[in-house]
Design an enzyme around this catalytic site. Sequence first.
Site, PDB file in Angstrom:
ATOM      1  CD  GLU A   1      82.769 -13.170  75.757  1.00  0.00           C
ATOM      2  OE1 GLU A   1      83.142 -12.508  74.776  1.00  0.00           O
ATOM      3  OE2 GLU A   1      83.336 -14.186  76.166  1.00  0.00           O
TER       4      GLU A   1
ATOM      5  CB  CYS B   1      89.099 -14.862  71.497  1.00  0.00           C
ATOM      6  SG  CYS B   1      90.828 -15.063  71.088  1.00  0.00           S
TER       7      CYS B   1
ATOM      8  CB  THR C   1      88.440  -7.032  81.477  1.00  0.00           C
ATOM      9  OG1 THR C   1      87.571  -7.505  80.460  1.00  0.00           O
ATOM     10  CG2 THR C   1      87.816  -5.857  82.198  1.00  0.00           C
TER      11      THR C   1
ATOM     12  NE  ARG D   1      49.598 -20.020  93.991  1.00  0.00           N
ATOM     13  CZ  ARG D   1      49.529 -20.157  95.300  1.00  0.00           C
ATOM     14  NH1 ARG D   1      49.602 -21.367  95.857  1.00  0.00           N
ATOM     15  NH2 ARG D   1      49.380 -19.103  96.072  1.00  0.00           N
TER      16      ARG D   1
HETATM   17  P1  TGC Z   1      88.688  -1.000  66.378  1.00  0.00           P
HETATM   18  O1  TGC Z   1      89.569   0.155  65.997  1.00  0.00           O
HETATM   19  O2  TGC Z   1      87.296  -1.041  65.882  1.00  0.00           O
HETATM   20  O3  TGC Z   1      89.375  -2.376  65.945  1.00  0.00           O
HETATM   21  C1  TGC Z   1      90.740  -2.660  66.242  1.00  0.00           C
HETATM   22  C2  TGC Z   1      91.168  -3.800  65.337  1.00  0.00           C
HETATM   23  O4  TGC Z   1      90.393  -4.971  65.644  1.00  0.00           O
HETATM   24  C3  TGC Z   1      89.608  -5.363  64.499  1.00  0.00           C
HETATM   25  N1  TGC Z   1      88.301  -5.789  65.012  1.00  0.00           N
HETATM   26  C4  TGC Z   1      87.929  -7.061  65.071  1.00  0.00           C
HETATM   27  N2  TGC Z   1      88.545  -8.189  64.662  1.00  0.00           N
HETATM   28  C5  TGC Z   1      87.923  -9.345  64.860  1.00  0.00           C
HETATM   29  N3  TGC Z   1      86.702  -9.410  65.454  1.00  0.00           N
HETATM   30  C6  TGC Z   1      86.063  -8.306  65.895  1.00  0.00           C
HETATM   31  N4  TGC Z   1      84.880  -8.403  66.509  1.00  0.00           N
HETATM   32  C7  TGC Z   1      86.666  -7.060  65.703  1.00  0.00           C
HETATM   33  N5  TGC Z   1      86.325  -5.772  66.008  1.00  0.00           N
HETATM   34  C8  TGC Z   1      87.335  -5.011  65.574  1.00  0.00           C
HETATM   35  C9  TGC Z   1      89.547  -4.147  63.629  1.00  0.00           C
HETATM   36  O5  TGC Z   1      89.316  -4.504  62.295  1.00  0.00           O
HETATM   37  C10 TGC Z   1      90.904  -3.542  63.865  1.00  0.00           C
HETATM   38  O6  TGC Z   1      91.833  -4.308  63.123  1.00  0.00           O
HETATM   39  P2  TGC Z   1      93.142  -3.610  62.464  1.00  0.00           P
HETATM   40  O7  TGC Z   1      93.789  -4.727  61.704  1.00  0.00           O
HETATM   41  O8  TGC Z   1      92.619  -2.489  61.612  1.00  0.00           O
HETATM   42  O9  TGC Z   1      93.950  -3.127  63.619  1.00  0.00           O
HETATM   43  O10 TGC Z   1      88.729  -1.140  67.948  1.00  0.00           O
HETATM   44  P3  TGC Z   1      88.247  -0.145  69.072  1.00  0.00           P
HETATM   45  O11 TGC Z   1      89.401   0.130  69.948  1.00  0.00           O
HETATM   46  O12 TGC Z   1      87.526   1.023  68.477  1.00  0.00           O
HETATM   47  O13 TGC Z   1      87.221  -1.076  69.902  1.00  0.00           O
HETATM   48  C11 TGC Z   1      86.094  -1.614  69.323  1.00  0.00           C
HETATM   49  C12 TGC Z   1      85.172  -2.246  70.371  1.00  0.00           C
HETATM   50  C13 TGC Z   1      84.686  -1.230  71.374  1.00  0.00           C
HETATM   51  C14 TGC Z   1      83.994  -2.791  69.615  1.00  0.00           C
HETATM   52  C15 TGC Z   1      85.860  -3.401  71.090  1.00  0.00           C
HETATM   53  O14 TGC Z   1      86.990  -3.009  71.682  1.00  0.00           O
HETATM   54  C16 TGC Z   1      84.957  -4.150  72.022  1.00  0.00           C
HETATM   55  O15 TGC Z   1      84.345  -5.124  71.595  1.00  0.00           O
HETATM   56  N6  TGC Z   1      84.854  -3.796  73.366  1.00  0.00           N
HETATM   57  C17 TGC Z   1      84.182  -4.633  74.341  1.00  0.00           C
HETATM   58  C18 TGC Z   1      85.212  -5.377  75.163  1.00  0.00           C
HETATM   59  C19 TGC Z   1      84.804  -6.779  75.473  1.00  0.00           C
HETATM   60  O16 TGC Z   1      83.909  -7.355  74.874  1.00  0.00           O
HETATM   61  N7  TGC Z   1      85.481  -7.379  76.415  1.00  0.00           N
HETATM   62  C20 TGC Z   1      85.241  -8.765  76.752  1.00  0.00           C
HETATM   63  C21 TGC Z   1      86.308  -9.303  77.659  1.00  0.00           C
HETATM   64  S1  TGC Z   1      86.315 -11.052  77.760  1.00  0.00           S
HETATM   65  C22 TGC Z   1      84.975 -11.467  78.645  1.00  0.00           C
HETATM   66  O17 TGC Z   1      84.141 -10.691  78.977  1.00  0.00           O
HETATM   67  C23 TGC Z   1      84.864 -12.898  78.958  1.00  0.00           C
HETATM   68  S2  TGC Z   1      83.470 -13.340  79.878  1.00  0.00           S
HETATM   69  C24 TGC Z   1      83.680 -14.984  79.736  1.00  0.00           C
HETATM   70  C25 TGC Z   1      82.639 -15.836  80.328  1.00  0.00           C
HETATM   71  O18 TGC Z   1      82.703 -16.081  81.572  1.00  0.00           O
HETATM   72  O19 TGC Z   1      81.813 -16.386  79.546  1.00  0.00           O
HETATM   73  P1  FAD Z   2      82.920  -0.213  81.629  1.00  0.00           P
HETATM   74  O1  FAD Z   2      83.613  -0.393  80.347  1.00  0.00           O
HETATM   75  O2  FAD Z   2      83.508   0.727  82.632  1.00  0.00           O
HETATM   76  O3  FAD Z   2      81.427   0.257  81.309  1.00  0.00           O
HETATM   77  C1  FAD Z   2      80.561   0.824  82.301  1.00  0.00           C
HETATM   78  C2  FAD Z   2      79.283   1.290  81.589  1.00  0.00           C
HETATM   79  O4  FAD Z   2      79.611   2.292  80.626  1.00  0.00           O
HETATM   80  C3  FAD Z   2      78.600   0.158  80.807  1.00  0.00           C
HETATM   81  O5  FAD Z   2      77.203   0.268  80.942  1.00  0.00           O
HETATM   82  C4  FAD Z   2      79.001   0.436  79.372  1.00  0.00           C
HETATM   83  O6  FAD Z   2      78.048  -0.034  78.432  1.00  0.00           O
HETATM   84  C5  FAD Z   2      79.078   1.949  79.365  1.00  0.00           C
HETATM   85  N1  FAD Z   2      79.957   2.464  78.310  1.00  0.00           N
HETATM   86  C6  FAD Z   2      81.282   2.217  78.152  1.00  0.00           C
HETATM   87  N2  FAD Z   2      81.741   2.833  77.057  1.00  0.00           N
HETATM   88  C7  FAD Z   2      80.679   3.474  76.494  1.00  0.00           C
HETATM   89  C8  FAD Z   2      80.484   4.264  75.327  1.00  0.00           C
HETATM   90  N3  FAD Z   2      81.492   4.526  74.486  1.00  0.00           N
HETATM   91  N4  FAD Z   2      79.255   4.737  75.076  1.00  0.00           N
HETATM   92  C9  FAD Z   2      78.220   4.468  75.903  1.00  0.00           C
HETATM   93  N5  FAD Z   2      78.338   3.742  77.016  1.00  0.00           N
HETATM   94  C10 FAD Z   2      79.538   3.231  77.299  1.00  0.00           C
HETATM   95  N6  FAD Z   2      86.939 -10.095  81.073  1.00  0.00           N
HETATM   96  C11 FAD Z   2      87.976 -10.836  80.602  1.00  0.00           C
HETATM   97  O7  FAD Z   2      88.891 -10.315  79.967  1.00  0.00           O
HETATM   98  N7  FAD Z   2      88.017 -12.176  80.835  1.00  0.00           N
HETATM   99  C12 FAD Z   2      87.047 -12.823  81.527  1.00  0.00           C
HETATM  100  O8  FAD Z   2      87.116 -14.046  81.701  1.00  0.00           O
HETATM  101  C13 FAD Z   2      85.958 -12.060  82.055  1.00  0.00           C
HETATM  102  N8  FAD Z   2      85.012 -12.664  82.810  1.00  0.00           N
HETATM  103  C14 FAD Z   2      84.058 -11.898  83.427  1.00  0.00           C
HETATM  104  C15 FAD Z   2      83.197 -12.489  84.360  1.00  0.00           C
HETATM  105  C16 FAD Z   2      82.263 -11.707  85.040  1.00  0.00           C
HETATM  106  C17 FAD Z   2      81.388 -12.348  86.069  1.00  0.00           C
HETATM  107  C18 FAD Z   2      82.151 -10.329  84.753  1.00  0.00           C
HETATM  108  C19 FAD Z   2      81.130  -9.470  85.448  1.00  0.00           C
HETATM  109  C20 FAD Z   2      83.001  -9.750  83.833  1.00  0.00           C
HETATM  110  C21 FAD Z   2      83.965 -10.507  83.175  1.00  0.00           C
HETATM  111  N9  FAD Z   2      84.908  -9.922  82.301  1.00  0.00           N
HETATM  112  C22 FAD Z   2      85.940 -10.665  81.794  1.00  0.00           C
HETATM  113  C23 FAD Z   2      84.924  -8.473  82.125  1.00  0.00           C
HETATM  114  C24 FAD Z   2      83.844  -7.927  81.191  1.00  0.00           C
HETATM  115  O9  FAD Z   2      84.144  -8.207  79.860  1.00  0.00           O
HETATM  116  C25 FAD Z   2      83.745  -6.417  81.433  1.00  0.00           C
HETATM  117  O10 FAD Z   2      83.111  -6.254  82.698  1.00  0.00           O
HETATM  118  C26 FAD Z   2      82.974  -5.687  80.347  1.00  0.00           C
HETATM  119  O11 FAD Z   2      83.670  -5.710  79.135  1.00  0.00           O
HETATM  120  C27 FAD Z   2      82.654  -4.246  80.724  1.00  0.00           C
HETATM  121  O12 FAD Z   2      83.785  -3.583  81.205  1.00  0.00           O
HETATM  122  P2  FAD Z   2      83.705  -2.755  82.601  1.00  0.00           P
HETATM  123  O13 FAD Z   2      83.125  -3.661  83.621  1.00  0.00           O
HETATM  124  O14 FAD Z   2      85.032  -2.183  82.835  1.00  0.00           O
HETATM  125  O15 FAD Z   2      82.650  -1.629  82.331  1.00  0.00           O
END
Ligand code: TGC
Ligand code: FAD
Length: 389
Positions: A369, A244, A137, A274
Amino acid sequence: YPLTSIPDYYGIDALLTEEHKLIRQSVRDWVESFVMPNIDEAAQNHTDLPNLMKELGKIGALGPYIPEEYGGSGLDQISYGLIMQELERGDSAVRSAASVQSSLVMFPINEFGSEEQKKKYLPKLASGEMIGSFGLTEPNHGSDPSSMETYFKDMGDHYLLNGAKMWITNSPLCDIAVIWAKNEEGKVQGLIVERGMEGFTTPETHNKWSLRASKTGELVFNDVKVPKENLLPNVTGLKGPLSCLNSARYGISWGVIGAAIDCYCTAVQYSKERKQFGKPIGGFQLQQKKLAEFLTEITKAQLLCLQLGNLKNDHKASPAQISMAKRNNVKMAIDIARESRQILGGMGIMGEFPMMRHAANLESVITYEGTHDVHLLITGLDITGINAF
Ligand code: TGC
Ligand code: FAD
């Protein structure tokens, strides 16, 4: 509440192996003795639990499915899920620490790393001697990581890395960060950045109301020279970081059941003790409706996770199936945390009871996530074939 009150309404234990139950019990014991007595103070004071990562290493909670030759335990996915469930019964911050280290740092090194990288980092990450973080992110790109701006250039004998990551769990504590950046062709690749590299800083994010026992911060790269051997050689494209996330999201689906169980068990006990209007509040239909719905939702979530774990063990779990479980179970848990807090009336806002802490933590879990809405859109795309992002 007695541990025997932890719900298994559909006899799901019969579907677990003796090994699964032993692993669950050992993590449960550790959470009871190390996390439960200390977590309220840590959360109130915005500090992490002392030596948390090394303690997690000792109980085998870091990279449990990583092969033994690299310091893991070679366990199956159900074991991983049960470990996450028990940890999050203690606190989401504890599960977060284990999730990031296991699924977001060890997993990519094991899947996409060179033999040298696996040998160098995995055993130390498994023992908790080394702490890892995961940078996907960015300040301007959360839900849409494909637009990331962090980039690196090939300088011949090293890479030059520039950019910034935000909201990174454990960034202020990490020894290494697995980060995702674009190469000169605009393709996403993974790099292992080490603390001490010039130009690499990890400022902490202060004043969170959620996950207060977990450190969150930034990863800032200002002309960081990264040795070429620190590139993850075996993946290019967004599927690297997204793979991942599949593993971490799966763990969260199990983890949040633990938070829900903690709230449910506390509410059941309180409602029997309670008294108001001359009888236990658990004798009123309105409170029974809440408790009955909690148990129903926990049971559904347990079954969902168990079958998802079976699919994952067979390498058949699709990303969309994982999204469904993450979205459903986190919402289940946050609803139970909020509603169960009401069962405790005024006492529900106090640190002696876990509800406010779990509810506040789950506000992060429902966002990180992949947000609740993003996971709905992934399911919508899977149903219709039409991208609504
Ligand atoms: P899109 O065009 O759909 O896909 C791009 C390429 O990626 C492949 N793919 C995947 N591969 C493995 N696993 C998946 N779940 C996959 N989803 C897609 C896809 O096949 C493609 O491959 P290729 O070979 O054709 O290039 O990608 P998009 O740009 O339209 O985005 C899709 C979307 C929105 C679902 C994705 O970007 C997404 O999941 N966004 C959310 C971001 C997110 O979850 N961030 C998390 C950050 S880490 C975090 O929050 C850690 S918190 C940790 C903690 O404290 O526990
Ligand atoms: P945004 O993407 O700006 O989203 C804002 C709002 O818009 C959300 O409600 C979302 O659902 C909505 N939205 C976005 N796109 C659309 C759409 N196309 N249609 C409809 N609604 C939409 N990230 C890491 O990489 N590593 C980490 O270790 C990690 N740890 C974290 C720990 C904490 C405590 C927190 C709060 C976050 C962490 N994150 C980490 C980041 C986390 O994955 C992001 O906060 C999350 O993916 C959302 O991104 P954003 O906060 O930029 O929100």
